[in-house]
Design an enzyme around this catalytic site. Structure first.
Site, PDB file in Angstrom:
ATOM      1  CE1 TYR A  58      47.932  47.447  41.225  1.00 30.22           C
ATOM      2  CE2 TYR A  58      48.512  49.800  41.730  1.00 30.22           C
ATOM      3  CZ  TYR A  58      47.621  48.696  42.192  1.00 30.22           C
ATOM      4  OH  TYR A  58      46.578  48.709  42.917  1.00 30.22           O
TER       5      TYR A  58
ATOM      6  CG  HIS B   3      50.100  48.985  35.046  1.00 29.69           C
ATOM      7  ND1 HIS B   3      50.046  50.059  36.003  1.00 29.69           N
ATOM      8  CD2 HIS B   3      50.789  49.494  34.260  1.00 29.69           C
ATOM      9  CE1 HIS B   3      50.727  50.936  35.677  1.00 29.69           C
ATOM     10  NE2 HIS B   3      51.304  50.751  34.517  1.00 29.69           N
TER      11      HIS B   3
ATOM     12  CG  HIS C 172      45.563  43.933  47.075  1.00 30.59           C
ATOM     13  ND1 HIS C 172      44.269  43.869  47.231  1.00 30.59           N
ATOM     14  CD2 HIS C 172      46.124  45.229  46.971  1.00 30.59           C
ATOM     15  CE1 HIS C 172      43.868  45.243  47.284  1.00 30.59           C
ATOM     16  NE2 HIS C 172      44.966  46.241  47.211  1.00 30.59           N
TER      17      HIS C 172
ATOM     18  CG  ASN D   8      40.543  48.489  47.001  1.00 31.88           C
ATOM     19  OD1 ASN D   8      41.064  47.722  46.495  1.00 31.88           O
ATOM     20  ND2 ASN D   8      41.024  49.661  47.199  1.00 31.88           N
TER      21      ASN D   8
END
Length: 722
Positions: free
Chosen positions: A405, A382, A118, A190
């Site tokens: 994360y 996160h 990402h 997503n």
């Protein structure tokens, strides 16, 4: 929200998005100092907060650079920044040049590690307004009726570096930071509801396989290579996600026209302590639309920033993107399954026909960031950032993300205090007893950052039961083991339902995508194995791809159970609003300027963008009818436009290319009599669907408004087929 409500009344209705600053520059280099320019009307920074979440009286200008004179980082005025301090004009540079050392040292450290995945993203500020429908199933304050919660949303591609293209075939990230009164809630999802893997321990494997080959660092931002297909053809739980990527979902038309999914199953807890399991969905108001493969390839070359430009331009033009947030709700049973589907398996989705998506609020993006690095690049998400009323489940991929994360943010952002960066600061009070560390910007008081204590009067006290984060007391049993439940073994039923639900043209795109991606692989055995996997989805799909690759299809056809289809999985067949669409108008000096200005204003008033194309730059006309030329024939490509109005012709071969591309990409084209010669030169006639004539520009736009809700002229695809 109507188009008129989206624009300030004082805004120039013919504004063309994309101006780099809030004021135009002078022709000559300025000689008189002035303060920095304010942000443009479409831009906003993070809401002013202290590192501990309190409202700050600082304005956005107060945290930006100040003064009209150049200084060092410590505020010392500098009179020359073009020449190093030297021993004479031709002498060596002196080590004592502190300004040189500070300037170069800071420059050398301007970049932070990019995200492993990402890395390439675009973002915007907005607001989420709840409709109250979720209050029965969650006590989260963000869901209270009419509650407005500020948000910051980051869209991204997964595989490419920060310098890659927007339009590559890939999964897109859809991450939303809710600045709630109870703290930060991050919904990190997503544009595809399933994932490649079922367990977080395999995340390094799929990413290592999908990233460029380690020897050459190619290919960039694509899955068309051996290591990716080697992994997914051996690791068949990846089949469903791979199929979604090979569909049109892997090539979004725009971030504004892209669904979002939470992927995992979460647990909602209401005020009475009752729980349900949920899957979260973002539904775009403009519908779900995609690029064609050729469009994506062209854009990667001529406009690799297409998606981030589209998002920023739409917001600047006042066509604010909107999404409904919806939930699929399931009973929180011991089995945690629904209609035979394991809700803890992130490679599976639940069809909307079985569990309808219930809308619980709407998000509108209203402002672009003022600074990409400080906001879009430094925002830290996160999935463990939760609020009261929202809890986790035992999805093994989600559990792995909870570690990954926070570890990533510490590495990227230089230490554990990343939550104190302005874009990450909560809008709730913070009293965490966390101290020191790199980049600590809070100045804490008191002497006892521990519990229990008496020196600080026992503060901070723990929250009362009605205030605290709810960690649902789920009963956990079982022997320690490294295995998955048997229900995780079904790797193909969801993929088969998805493929069977697509229209024939979408299925054709899937076959073409597999043929291209696998055609880029070197190893024949990997391609053969991938075709074998495809037979578990659809025999004709496998045979079509095999024929394209020149491979045999051997062995007995596998047994497949009967499946149902889901209308929610196809992008074709419904009608959607035309807000934010881009209409190209080809005009010249002979075009009726009254008609042109009226059409441009009408397009703008309908929350769309009108881009005038001509043979030269500048303007057409003078006075009140003067119209800015947005694109020349040298800079215009069909990928940018949702429809075209042709009201002129030009003696330039690039015009024929523009028209032929738009025709091939199934765009609606309307023309006036003056534009007919251009279409004839390009070999395009009114015999094709979606090629319409009109006496005036305004009449041509009326025809376009009737066609745009279907996004493309899909019937033309059959007419163009060989």
């Amino acid at each position: 929200m109507s188009p008129s409500e989206r624009r300030p009344e004082s805004e120039d209705q013919r504004i063309v998005p994309g101006a780099p600053g809030s004021e135009p520059p002078s022709l000559k280099e300025p000689t008189r100092p002035r303060p920095p320019l304010p942000p443009k009307p479409d831009q906003a920074g993070p809401e002013p907060r202290t590192p501990t979440g309190a409202h700050s009286s600082d304005s956005e200008e107060a945290v930006a650079q100040r003064g009209a004179r150049l200084t060092t980082a410590n505020g010392t005025p500098i009179g020359d920044t073009d020449h190093s301090l030297k021993a004479g004009p031709r002498g060596p540079v002196l080590l004592q040049d502190h300004h040189l050392r500070e300037k170069i040292t800071h420059f050398d450290h301007e970049r932070i590690p990019e995200r492993v995945v990402h890395a390439r993203g675009a973002a915007a500020h907005g607001v989420f307004v709840a409709n109250g429908a979720a209050q029965k199933i969650s006590c989260a304050s963000v869901f209270e009726k009419d509650r407005q919660t500020p948000v910051f949303v980051r869209f991204s591609t997964v595989l490419g570096s920060r310098g890659s293209a927007d339009t590559v075939r890939d999964t897109r990230g859809f991450a939303t930071k809710f600045y709630t009164d109870d703290g930060i809630w991050d919904l990190v999802g997503n544009n595809i509801p399933v994932f490649f893997i079922q367990d977080g321990i395999k995340f390094p494997d799929i990413i290592h396989a999908a990233k460029p080959h380690p020897g050459r660092e190619i290919p960039q931002a694509q899955s068309a290579h051996d290591t990716f297909w080697d992994f997914v053809s051996l690791h068949t739980e990846a089949t469903a996600h791979t199929l979604w990527n090979m569909s049109d979902r892997g090539l979004p038309r725009s971030y504004r026209m892209m669904e979002g999914f939470g992927v995992h199953t979460f647990r909602f807890v209401n005020a009475r302590g009752k729980t349900v399991l949920v899957k979260l969905h973002w539904k775009p108001k403009l519908g779900v639309h995609s690029l064609l493969w050729e469009e994506a390839q062209i854009a990667a070359g001529v406009d690799p920033d297409m998606h981030r430009r589209d998002l920023a331009d739409a917001i600047e033009a006042g066509a604010y993107p909107e999404w409904d947030l919806g939930v699929q709700v399931f009973p929180d049973t011991e089995e945690q399954t629904f209609e035979g589907i394991d809700l803890l398996d992130p490679t599976k989705f639940v069809p909307e026909e079985l569990a309808p998506v219930q809308v619980i609020g709407t998000m509108t993006l209203t402002a672009n960031p003022t600074n990409y690095f400080s906001q879009t690049e430094q925002v830290a998400f996160h999935p463990g950032h939760l609020v009261r009323g929202i809890d986790l489940t035992n999805d093994p991929l989600l559990q792995g993300r909870l570690f990954s994360y926070i570890d990533t943010q510490i590495t990227r952002l230089g230490g554990p205090n990343f939550a104190q960066l302005p874009i990450n600061r909560p809008h709730a009070e913070v009293n965490d007893m966390l101290r020191d560390g790199m980049h600590q910007t809070a100045v804490h008081s008191g002497v006892a950052p521990y519990r229990p204590n008496s020196l600080d009067g026992g503060c901070p006290f723990t929250a009362r039961p009605g205030e605290a984060l709810i960690e649902y007391p789920e009963v956990v049993t079982g022997a320690k083991t490294r295995e998955a439940p048997a229900s995780f073994d079904d790797h193909f039923s969801g993929a088969r339902m998805f493929y069977a639900s697509l229209t024939p043209i979408e299925q054709q795109h899937v076959a073409e995508a597999y043929s291209f991606e696998l055609g880029k692989c070197y190893e024949k055995t990997i391609k053969q194995r991938a075709v074998t996997v495809l037979r578990n989805i659809d025999e004709q799909l496998a045979r079509t791809v095999a024929a394209k690759l020149g491979l045999p299809v051997r062995g007995k056809e596998p047994d497949r159970a009967a499946i149902t289809t889901s209308e929610a999985l196809t992008q074709i067949g419904r009608r959607w609003p035309g807000d934010g669409r881009i209409i190209g108008i080809l005009a010249d000096g002979d075009t009726d300027l009254n008609d042109l200005t009226e059409t441009v204003d009408t397009i703008t008033a309908n929350a769309m963008a009108a881009l005038v194309i001509a043979g030269h730059g500048g303007e057409l006309g003078t006075g009140k009818n003067k119209v800015a030329i947005s694109r020349t024939i040298d800079t215009a490509r069909s990928i940018e436009f949702d429809a075209l109005i042709i009201a002129a012709t030009l003696p330039d071969a690039k015009l024929a290319v523009l028209l032929q591309e738009a025709h091939r990409h199934l765009k609606f084209i309307a023309h006036t009599p003056a534009g007919l010669p251009a279409l004839r030169t390009a070999g395009i006639t009114d015999e094709f669907d979606g090629i319409e004539s009109a006496p005036t520009l305004t009449a041509a736009f009326e025809l376009i408004t009737q066609a745009l809700p279907e996004h493309r002229v899909w019937t033309r695809a059959t007419q163009l087929a060989p």
